[in-house]
Design a protein around this motif. Structure first.
Motif, short mmCIF file in Angstrom:
data_model
loop_
_atom_site.label_atom_id
_atom_site.label_comp_id
_atom_site.label_asym_id
_atom_site.label_seq_id
_atom_site.Cartn_x
_atom_site.Cartn_y
_atom_site.Cartn_z
N GLY A 295 0.81 -1.22 0.00
CA GLY A 295 0.00 0.00 0.00
C GLY A 295 0.84 1.26 0.00
N ILE A 296 1.90 1.26 0.79
CA ILE A 296 2.81 2.43 0.83
C ILE A 296 3.49 2.59 -0.51
CG2 ILE A 296 4.86 3.39 1.92
CD1 ILE A 296 4.04 1.73 4.45
N ALA A 297 3.96 1.48 -1.08
CA ALA A 297 4.67 1.53 -2.36
C ALA A 297 3.79 2.13 -3.46
CB ALA A 297 5.14 0.14 -2.76
N ALA A 298 2.50 1.82 -3.44
CA ALA A 298 1.59 2.35 -4.46
C ALA A 298 1.54 3.87 -4.41
CB ALA A 298 0.20 1.76 -4.28
N SER A 299 1.73 4.44 -3.22
CA SER A 299 1.72 5.90 -3.10
C SER A 299 3.04 6.53 -3.54
CB SER A 299 1.45 6.30 -1.64
OG SER A 299 0.07 6.20 -1.36
N LEU A 300 4.03 5.71 -3.81
CA LEU A 300 5.34 6.21 -4.22
C LEU A 300 5.65 5.91 -5.68
CD1 LEU A 300 7.34 5.01 -1.06
CD2 LEU A 300 6.31 7.26 -1.45
N ALA A 301 4.70 5.35 -6.39
CA ALA A 301 4.95 4.81 -7.73
C ALA A 301 4.52 5.76 -8.84
CB ALA A 301 4.21 3.48 -7.89
N GLY A 302 5.17 5.61 -10.00
CA GLY A 302 4.71 6.27 -11.21
C GLY A 302 5.66 7.29 -11.79
N ALA A 303 5.82 7.24 -13.13
CA ALA A 303 6.62 8.22 -13.87
C ALA A 303 6.11 8.27 -15.30
CB ALA A 303 8.10 7.86 -13.85
N PRO A 304 5.96 9.47 -15.88
CA PRO A 304 5.38 9.59 -17.22
C PRO A 304 6.35 9.19 -18.32
CG PRO A 304 6.06 11.74 -16.41
CD PRO A 304 6.28 10.77 -15.29
N ARG B 50 14.53 2.05 -4.93
CA ARG B 50 14.69 2.77 -3.66
C ARG B 50 13.36 2.92 -2.92
NH1 ARG B 50 15.57 9.33 -3.35
NH2 ARG B 50 15.39 9.56 -1.08
N LEU B 51 12.33 3.36 -3.62
CA LEU B 51 11.07 3.67 -2.96
C LEU B 51 10.33 2.41 -2.50
CD1 LEU B 51 9.91 6.61 -5.25
CD2 LEU B 51 10.90 6.75 -2.95
N GLY B 52 10.46 1.33 -3.26
CA GLY B 52 9.91 0.07 -2.78
C GLY B 52 10.60 -0.41 -1.52
#
Length: 457
Positions: A188-197, A215-217
């Protein structure tokens, strides 16, 4: 409460054991680890890696984790993971799966850093490491299968920045022996740290996608281990409140069954693609097609003579960010069908030196690029399992020579041999390590199951 998709993933991460890994999965994942290490080592020679390292060294922290290609340099665990993740993707030389993502670079740097972080009494052994790596791969693969959109070359976001972050969280959660509840929150935390265009493809910012994913995972797992909570339904399709589904226009999540004696990892069914040269995977089809037609041309004319060519026709899928007629930087060149096809025609190969400034801006290469015409046949879809590359040379004489590639060497349908994979690793690693250390890594990875302390890697 009944089991949810999210809780099934958390239960799998917590419950899976080394005996669930088949010989095929162990063999394939060790090949991935070795290739990723080599790619990261040669990637440590790039300008974008230097920028990332300079940034990370601004911070004073517990420096316990090693950095690719920099003997004696250590950073805090999460910053080491970030830096090594950047190195892994700095040349776009890392492995690619189907559906499309770069799985190893998002997981391996976090596990290496975490292994060094743990105290001597809690060091994971090689089998623990191999299992955690495969957990990270499995989670990425399962999430990619939640959407048919993910099967094609992406248009909106770079997949490893999303599923890679989740895979890193799952892998490090496994290595750190988190509870089932903590694994749920790590996802759940990782989902809030994910994504890049995707707009940052073909720029120096793209390697940050892999650096941030690993890193963020890792950070998500560390936060969960310390008691941070997140939405326990993050992978479920909840009407009116998007979780992981926010990343896809079509989303059909399925539970991940608790591992049993007969659990089959996705890596068992779907092998990986290894790149022979440092460029976007799509380039490998057009390069092999170009090399094929180049050989025909030499048999026809006696030598490769560009002046005899009137037009070069490339038949490629529609994919805007890798259709670049006149790239001006190394990162643009790595994402240009036209550049890679013409380089292969001109030089008879594509390699590390093909993407230097002097190679990119050669007048003779520009002359070939001026002759390129692109076509998009309806049957050539932007999908790494279905696409093809075709290069046709229309000569001033009126003759036409054609080369086509349906499956390049290194694709999962035509895997690199052991000899080819070792040759690539030795070539990459030798840029920063002496020969004896290169051979030590090869031996260590080959016998990873029996390594008593994975931090030695």
């Amino acid at each position: 409460p009944k089991e949810t998709v999210t809780s099934s993933f958390a239960s799998f991460i917590h419950a899976v054991r080394p005996e669930h890994l088949s010989k095929t999965v162990c063999h394939r994942s060790k090949r991935m680890i070795l290739d990723s290490l080599g790619v990261g080592l040669v990637g440590s020679t790039t300008p974008v890696f230097d920028i990332a390292l300079q940034y990370c060294r601004l911070y004073s922290s517990v420096a316990v984790s090693s950095v690719y290609g920099k003997p004696g340099v250590k950073l805090s665990p999460t910053l080491a993971a970030f830096t090594n993740g950047v190195a892994t993707h700095s040349m776009d030389f890392d492995d690619t799966w189907h559906p499309a993502t770069h799985p190893s670079g998002a997981v391996l740097p976090a596990l290496l850093a975490a292994s060094q972080m743990l105290p001597p009494s809690a060091k994971p052994n090689g089998m623990d490491f191999l299992l955690a790596f495969n957990v990270g791969l499995e989670v990425q693969g399962r999430l990619m299968h939640f959407s048919t959109e993910a099967h094609n070359i992406p248009k909106r976001f770079h997949p490893p920045s999303v599923v890679g972050t989740m895979g890193s969280a799952a892998a490090t959660a496994k290595l750190l022996s988190l509870s089932t509840a903590q694994c749920t929150h790590a996802l759940g935390i990782a989902a809030s740290l994910a994504g890049a265009p995707m707009a940052n493809a073909a720029t120096q910012a793209k390697p940050l996608h892999i650096g941030n994913a690993t890193r963020l995972g890792f950070e998500a797992a560390l936060l969960a281990a310390r008691g941070m909570e997140a939405n326990p339904f993050i992978l479920d399709d909840i009407p009116g409140c998007s979780g992981f589904s926010a990343f896809y226009t079509t989303y059909h999540p399925k539970p991940l069954s608790t591992p049993s004696d007969h659990h089959e990892f996705l890596l068992e069914k779907q092998d990986i693609a290894f790149k022979r040269f440092p460029a976007h995977l799509g380039m490998h089809w057009v390069v092999d097609a170009a090399l094929s037609v180049r050989n025909l041309f030499i048999n026809y004319a006696g030598s490769f003579s560009p002046s005899l060519i009137r037009t070069i026709v490339l038949k490629i899928p529609v994919s805007k960010y890798i259709n670049r007629p006149f790239p001006s930087s190394e990162h643009q060149a790595r994402h240009s069908f036209q550049f890679n096809a013409c380089t292969a025609l001109l030089d008879g190969e594509v390699g590390l030196s093909s993407f230097t400034g002097s190679s990119i801006h050669r007048p003779e290469l520009r002359e070939l690029l001026d002759k390129v015409v692109v076509e998009h046949p309806e049957d050539n879809v932007a999908n790494f399992d279905k696409m093809y590359g075709e290069v046709a040379l229309l000569l001033h004489s009126g003759d036409v020579l054609t080369g086509k590639c349906d499956t390049f060497y290194g694709h999962w349908r035509k895997p690199l041999s052991k000899e080819s994979l070792l040759k690539k690793f030795r070539s990459n690693a030798s840029h920063v390590l002496p020969a004896e250390k290169v051979e030590t890594i090869i031996s260590m990875v080959d016998d990873l199951e029996n390594l008593s302390d994975s931090s030695q890697l």
